[in-house]
Scaffold this active site. Structure first.
Site, PDB file in Angstrom:
ATOM      1  N   ARG A  31    -113.570  47.514  -3.891  1.00  0.00           N
ATOM      2  CA  ARG A  31    -114.413  46.304  -4.013  1.00  0.00           C
ATOM      3  C   ARG A  31    -114.130  45.531  -5.296  1.00  0.00           C
ATOM      4  O   ARG A  31    -115.042  44.936  -5.879  1.00  0.00           O
ATOM      5  CB  ARG A  31    -115.912  46.660  -3.937  1.00  0.00           C
ATOM      6  N   ARG A  35    -119.052  40.742  -5.872  1.00  0.00           N
ATOM      7  CA  ARG A  35    -120.129  39.948  -6.474  1.00  0.00           C
ATOM      8  C   ARG A  35    -120.356  40.182  -7.961  1.00  0.00           C
ATOM      9  O   ARG A  35    -121.056  39.399  -8.600  1.00  0.00           O
ATOM     10  CB  ARG A  35    -121.436  40.199  -5.702  1.00  0.00           C
ATOM     11  N   ARG A  44    -117.242  32.332  -3.099  1.00  0.00           N
ATOM     12  CA  ARG A  44    -118.059  32.667  -1.937  1.00  0.00           C
ATOM     13  C   ARG A  44    -119.034  31.542  -1.620  1.00  0.00           C
ATOM     14  O   ARG A  44    -119.244  31.204  -0.452  1.00  0.00           O
ATOM     15  CB  ARG A  44    -118.823  33.961  -2.199  1.00  0.00           C
ATOM     16  N   ASP A  81    -113.111  42.794   5.912  1.00  0.00           N
ATOM     17  CA  ASP A  81    -114.167  43.802   6.076  1.00  0.00           C
ATOM     18  C   ASP A  81    -113.826  44.700   7.252  1.00  0.00           C
ATOM     19  O   ASP A  81    -113.181  44.261   8.206  1.00  0.00           O
ATOM     20  CB  ASP A  81    -115.533  43.140   6.298  1.00  0.00           C
ATOM     21  N   TYR A 158    -121.497  51.816  13.032  1.00  0.00           N
ATOM     22  CA  TYR A 158    -122.070  50.459  12.961  1.00  0.00           C
ATOM     23  C   TYR A 158    -122.204  49.844  14.351  1.00  0.00           C
ATOM     24  O   TYR A 158    -123.177  49.149  14.648  1.00  0.00           O
ATOM     25  CB  TYR A 158    -121.212  49.565  12.058  1.00  0.00           C
TER      26      TYR A 158
HETATM   27  O1  CP3 Z   1    -112.381  46.638  -1.661  1.00  0.00           O
HETATM   28  C1  CP3 Z   1    -112.249  45.402  -1.582  1.00  0.00           C
HETATM   29  O2  CP3 Z   1    -112.426  44.632  -2.564  1.00  0.00           O
HETATM   30  C2  CP3 Z   1    -111.702  44.806  -0.287  1.00  0.00           C
HETATM   31  C3  CP3 Z   1    -112.640  44.212   0.587  1.00  0.00           C
HETATM   32  C4  CP3 Z   1    -113.640  45.099   1.311  1.00  0.00           C
HETATM   33  C5  CP3 Z   1    -114.937  44.660   1.649  1.00  0.00           C
HETATM   34  N1  CP3 Z   1    -115.510  45.594   2.434  1.00  0.00           N
HETATM   35  C6  CP3 Z   1    -115.522  43.383   1.238  1.00  0.00           C
HETATM   36  C7  CP3 Z   1    -116.988  43.222   1.302  1.00  0.00           C
HETATM   37  C8  CP3 Z   1    -113.488  46.370   1.863  1.00  0.00           C
HETATM   38  C9  CP3 Z   1    -112.305  47.342   1.746  1.00  0.00           C
HETATM   39  C10 CP3 Z   1    -114.683  46.666   2.572  1.00  0.00           C
HETATM   40  C11 CP3 Z   1    -114.864  47.907   3.330  1.00  0.00           C
HETATM   41  C12 CP3 Z   1    -116.156  48.166   3.962  1.00  0.00           C
HETATM   42  N2  CP3 Z   1    -117.024  47.283   4.529  1.00  0.00           N
HETATM   43  C13 CP3 Z   1    -116.661  49.470   4.162  1.00  0.00           C
HETATM   44  C14 CP3 Z   1    -115.968  50.750   3.782  1.00  0.00           C
HETATM   45  C15 CP3 Z   1    -116.019  51.039   2.338  1.00  0.00           C
HETATM   46  C16 CP3 Z   1    -117.400  51.400   1.810  1.00  0.00           C
HETATM   47  O3  CP3 Z   1    -117.909  50.602   1.017  1.00  0.00           O
HETATM   48  O4  CP3 Z   1    -117.914  52.435   2.199  1.00  0.00           O
HETATM   49  C17 CP3 Z   1    -117.897  49.333   4.810  1.00  0.00           C
HETATM   50  C18 CP3 Z   1    -118.824  50.462   5.210  1.00  0.00           C
HETATM   51  C19 CP3 Z   1    -118.106  47.948   5.053  1.00  0.00           C
HETATM   52  C20 CP3 Z   1    -119.225  47.297   5.788  1.00  0.00           C
HETATM   53  C21 CP3 Z   1    -119.985  46.392   4.908  1.00  0.00           C
HETATM   54  N3  CP3 Z   1    -119.508  45.185   4.454  1.00  0.00           N
HETATM   55  C22 CP3 Z   1    -121.291  46.564   4.416  1.00  0.00           C
HETATM   56  C23 CP3 Z   1    -122.166  47.777   4.680  1.00  0.00           C
HETATM   57  C24 CP3 Z   1    -121.582  45.449   3.651  1.00  0.00           C
HETATM   58  C25 CP3 Z   1    -122.907  45.104   3.009  1.00  0.00           C
HETATM   59  C26 CP3 Z   1    -123.128  45.879   1.762  1.00  0.00           C
HETATM   60  C27 CP3 Z   1    -122.806  45.039   0.570  1.00  0.00           C
HETATM   61  O5  CP3 Z   1    -122.100  45.536  -0.323  1.00  0.00           O
HETATM   62  O6  CP3 Z   1    -123.287  43.907   0.523  1.00  0.00           O
HETATM   63  C28 CP3 Z   1    -120.437  44.608   3.655  1.00  0.00           C
HETATM   64  C29 CP3 Z   1    -120.282  43.328   2.938  1.00  0.00           C
HETATM   65  C30 CP3 Z   1    -119.108  43.176   2.043  1.00  0.00           C
HETATM   66  N4  CP3 Z   1    -117.843  43.589   2.320  1.00  0.00           N
HETATM   67  C31 CP3 Z   1    -119.101  42.523   0.776  1.00  0.00           C
HETATM   68  C32 CP3 Z   1    -117.786  42.535   0.308  1.00  0.00           C
HETATM   69  C33 CP3 Z   1    -117.244  41.920  -0.959  1.00  0.00           C
HETATM   70  C34 CP3 Z   1    -120.290  41.860   0.130  1.00  0.00           C
HETATM   71  C35 CP3 Z   1    -120.500  40.573   0.858  1.00  0.00           C
HETATM   72  C36 CP3 Z   1    -120.972  39.418   0.019  1.00  0.00           C
HETATM   73  O7  CP3 Z   1    -120.190  38.828  -0.734  1.00  0.00           O
HETATM   74  O8  CP3 Z   1    -122.160  39.091   0.166  1.00  0.00           O
END
Ligand code: CP3
Length: 351
Positions: A31, A35, A44, A81, A158
Site C-alpha cells: 500500500r 492515503r 484521488r 485492487d 468478498y
Molecule cells: O499495495 C499497493 O499500494 C497496491 C494497490 C493495492 C490496493 N489494494 C489499493 C487500495 C493492493 C495490492 C490492494 C490489495 C487488496 N485490496 C487486498 C489484499 C491486501 C490486504 O490489504 O490484505 C484486499 C483485501 C483488498 C480489498 C480492499 N480494497 C479493501 C478491504 C479496501 C478498503 C480498506 C481500506 O484500506 O480502505 C480496499 C480499498 C483500497 N485498495 C485502497 C487502496 C489504496 C483505499 C481506497 C481509497 O483510496 O479510499
C-alpha cells in the site's frame, strides 16, 4: 558452440527473487501508494472515487509513481485492487465511503453460473494493462514493476459475503453447506486469476504477487485445498506461459504453514506478515528461498527508536539469505510519511 548463460538480473528485487543474498536488502512497501500520502489524496480527489482512479491509466500510473519519486523504493506495485477480478466476472462492486468494499453476492449455483466467462474479463480489465504499459515506460531503470491479484480464497470471501468480514464466516459457511458451489467459485476465480496475471505480465509486469490476506482462517485440510492448491495451480500455469517471471505468494497469517509453502506452490518468494517471528522464519522459511517482510505497519504511525530497532532486528534476522524488506501488511492511512523515510534510511544504512 555452447549458448551463453542467461544474463543475471541486475535489478535488486529480481536478484533477491533469484535467490541472491544482498548486503542491503531491497525494499518496497505494501500500500505504498495510499492515503497516508498527501499527493495520493490529491490525485484521488481529482479522479473522484477509488474505482475511477483504478480504471484511469494515467492517474493510476501517477499514484503508483508517487512513492517512487518521494522515497526511491526498489519496486513499484501496480495501483489497482484485488476486487476488480470479481467485478470483471460480473459482480457489482462499489466502495461505500468510510465503509470499505461492497459487492453483489455469489452463493447459489445459479449465481455462480451467471458469472461472465473467464475469457471476457479483459473487457473490464484492459485499462489496468494500459496502466502497466505506462508504468514500464515511466519507471526508473532500477525499479521493478510488480503486478498482483488476490488469491482465490480471499477473493471468494468478498464475493460470498458481499463485503469484508472479520472471520470470513459466510465463506466458511458456504464451504460447509454447499461444497460443490464453493469449489466451482474457487475454480472460476483461479482461472480468471491466471488470465489476469498473465495479461499483466504481457503488458510489462516483471514480478507478480498473489495476496491471500485471509489464508490464516483456513485450517488443516482446508488450507491445503483452498490456499495451497489454487496458488500451486496459478503459479504452474504462469510458469508455463512466462518462464522466468518470479511470483511472490502472501498467505497472510499462515503461521507454521509458511514452512514449505514456497516448495509446495512453486512460489519464488513467500511474503511474511508481522505475526510471525523473523528469527523463526529465517530458520524455517528462508531455507527454501527468498522471503519478504515483515515490519509491523504500526511502526509507520509511532516511529521513533522502536521503529529503528525493529527494522534493524528484521534486517539482521534475514541477513543470511535472500530477503526483500517490507511491512507485514499494508501501511495505514494514519501513518506519518517521515517514518517511512526513517525505515528506508535504517534499512539502507544497516545492511
Ligand atoms: O499495495 C499497493 O499500494 C497496491 C494497490 C493495492 C490496493 N489494494 C489499493 C487500495 C493492493 C495490492 C490492494 C490489495 C487488496 N485490496 C487486498 C489484499 C491486501 C490486504 O490489504 O490484505 C484486499 C483485501 C483488498 C480489498 C480492499 N480494497 C479493501 C478491504 C479496501 C478498503 C480498506 C481500506 O484500506 O480502505 C480496499 C480499498 C483500497 N485498495 C485502497 C487502496 C489504496 C483505499 C481506497 C481509497 O483510496 O479510499
Amino acid at each position: 558452440m555452447t549458448q551463453p548463460p542467461c544474463p543475471a538480473p541486475t535489478k535488486t528485487i529480481l536478484r533477491a527473487l533469484a535467490g541472491e543474498r544482498l548486503a542491503v536488502p531491497p525494499i518496497w512497501m505494501m500500500r505504498q501508494a495510499g492515503r497516508y500520502l498527501p499527493e495520493y489524496r490529491a490525485t484521488r480527489a481529482q479522479a473522484g472515487d477509488f474505482l475511477s482512479l483504478c480504471y484511469n491509466p494515467e492517474l493510476a500510473a501517477e499514484v503508483t509513481l508517487q512513492p517512487i519519486r518521494r522515497y526511491g523504493f526498489d519496486a513499484a506495485i501496480l495501483f489497482a485492487d484485488i476486487l476488480l477480478v470479481p467485478q470483471a466476472l460480473g459482480a457489482e462492486l462499489w466502495f461505500a465511503p468510510g465503509e470499505g468494499p461492497r459487492l453483489s453476492t455469489v452463493t447459489t449455483p445459479a449465481q455462480c453460473d451467471a458469472l461472465r466467462p473467464v475469457t471476457d474479463i479483459h473487457d473490464t480489465l484492459s485499462p489496468i494493462y494500459e496502466t502497466v504499459r505506462l508504468l514500464r515506460r515511466a519507471l526508473p531503470a532500477q525499479t521493478t514493476l510488480i503486478g498482483f491479484a488476490g488469491a482465490p480464497w480471499t477473493v471468494a470471501t468478498y464475493m460470498i459475503a458481499g463485503r469484508g468480514t472479520p472471520d470470513q464466516g459466510p465463506a466458511h459457511a458456504l464451504k460447509a453447506a454447499d461444497r460443490a458451489t464453493f469449489q466451482r467459485l474457487i475454480e472460476r476465480i483461479t482461472e480468471a486469476t491466471v488470465e489476469y496475471l498473465s495479461a499483466q505480465i504481457e503488458a510489462g509486469a516483471e514480478v507478480v504477487k498473489l495476496f491471500d490476506s485471509w489464508a490464516g482462517s483456513l485450517k488443516g485440510q482446508d488450507f491445503d485445498d483452498f490456499a495451497l492448491a489454487p496458488a500451486r495451480r496459478i503459479i504452474a500455469a504462469l510458469k508455463e506461459r512466462h518462464p522466468g517471471v518470479p511470483v511472490i505468494a502472501f498467505p497472510r497469517e499462515a503461521g507454521p504453514r509458511y514452512q514449505g509453502f514456497a516448495r509446495a506452490t512453486g512460489a519464488d518468494c513467500v511474503a511474511l506478515d508481522n505475526g510471525i517471528s523473523a528469527e523463526w522464519a529465517a530458520a524455517h522459511v528462508q531455507t527454501d528461498g527468498c522471503v519478504q517482510g515483515n515490519l509491523a505497519p504500526g511502526h509507520m504511525v509511532t516511529g521513533g527508536e522502536a521503529l529503528v530497532s525493529e527494522t534493524r532486528r528484521i534486517v539482521r534476522a534475514f541477513s543470511g539469505g535472500p530477503h526483500i524488506f517490507n511491512l507485514g501488511h499494508g501501511i495505514t492511512p494514519d501513518a506519518d510519511p517521515d517514518n517511512v523515510a526513517l525505515m528506508i534510511e535504517t534499512v539502507r544504512s544497516c545492511g
